[in-house]
Design a protein around this motif. Structure first.
Motif, mmCIF file in Angstrom:
data_model
loop_
_atom_site.group_PDB
_atom_site.id
_atom_site.type_symbol
_atom_site.label_atom_id
_atom_site.label_comp_id
_atom_site.label_asym_id
_atom_site.label_seq_id
_atom_site.Cartn_x
_atom_site.Cartn_y
_atom_site.Cartn_z
ATOM 1 N N THR A 20 75.876 58.266 96.480
ATOM 2 C CA THR A 20 75.722 59.386 95.544
ATOM 3 C C THR A 20 76.054 60.707 96.232
ATOM 4 O O THR A 20 76.745 61.559 95.659
ATOM 5 C CB THR A 20 74.279 59.417 94.984
ATOM 6 O OG1 THR A 20 74.044 58.198 94.289
ATOM 7 C CG2 THR A 20 74.069 60.590 94.048
ATOM 8 N N ARG A 24 79.242 63.180 95.211
ATOM 9 C CA ARG A 24 79.092 64.601 94.887
ATOM 10 C C ARG A 24 80.128 65.430 95.638
ATOM 11 O O ARG A 24 80.673 66.393 95.100
ATOM 12 C CB ARG A 24 77.692 65.087 95.262
ATOM 13 C CG ARG A 24 76.798 65.217 94.075
ATOM 14 C CD ARG A 24 75.465 65.862 94.435
ATOM 15 N NE ARG A 24 74.468 64.802 94.407
ATOM 16 C CZ ARG A 24 73.646 64.489 95.387
ATOM 17 N NH1 ARG A 24 73.643 65.167 96.492
ATOM 18 N NH2 ARG A 24 72.800 63.494 95.270
ATOM 19 N N ARG A 27 83.804 64.731 94.059
ATOM 20 C CA ARG A 27 83.904 64.766 92.601
ATOM 21 C C ARG A 27 85.170 65.467 92.109
ATOM 22 O O ARG A 27 85.835 65.000 91.202
ATOM 23 C CB ARG A 27 82.666 65.435 92.020
ATOM 24 C CG ARG A 27 82.598 65.412 90.520
ATOM 25 C CD ARG A 27 81.286 65.948 90.006
ATOM 26 N NE ARG A 27 80.206 65.031 90.381
ATOM 27 C CZ ARG A 27 79.028 65.409 90.836
ATOM 28 N NH1 ARG A 27 78.753 66.684 90.965
ATOM 29 N NH2 ARG A 27 78.118 64.524 91.150
#
Length: 150
Positions: A20, A24, A27
């Protein structure tokens, strides 16, 4: 739940959190995590003459997986394969302008995430964790080699 289940669940949860954090970061690049990691590695080492085989060895994955990953980066215009002047059978990887600098700053952010992740551990705790995870990794290598040689 037994001890093995607990270990598996914790490792899976930590890996998910790491993924995760990485997602981020990338992205807005249009890249996947593995693509960003590979592209950054190639850019940092292309002056050494990096090949797909070297990436597979470094990341501990199969040449077929790396070939697929490199193919996607090549089709996306992020890198190209060029003939190796020292070995006509080998292709060197070179980052193209579209891919250059795309992953700059990632290392610093990931380093900070890793520092935060291990902050509650003492130096001795981290050394113990590395030793234990290395034992698991080595055992998995042994199992893979046994299956390959069977």
């Amino acid at each position: 739940m037994n001890d093995s289940d607990d270990v598996w669940a914790l490792m899976f949860r930590i890996l998910g959190r790491s993924r995760t954090a990485t997602e981020r970061l990338i992205r807005n690049t249009g890249l996947t995590g593995p693509q960003a990691r590979t592209l950054g590695y190639i850019e940092a080492h292309e002056h050494e003459g990096i090949t797909a085989r070297q990436i597979a060895e470094t990341f501990g994955t199969t040449p077929a997986s790396v070939s697929s990953l490199i193919g996607g980066l090549e089709r996306g215009g992020y890198l190209e394969r060029t003939a190796d002047p020292a070995d006509a059978r080998s292709k060197l990887l070179r980052v193209l302008p579209k891919g250059r600098g795309l992953t700059s700053g990632f290392d610093e952010v990931l380093d900070e995430f890793k520092r935060q992740m291990t902050a509650p551990l003492t130096s001795e705790d981290r050394a113990t964790l590395v030793r234990l995870l290395t034992a698991v990794d080595d055992h998995l290598d042994t199992l893979e080699n046994e299956k390959r040689n069977a």
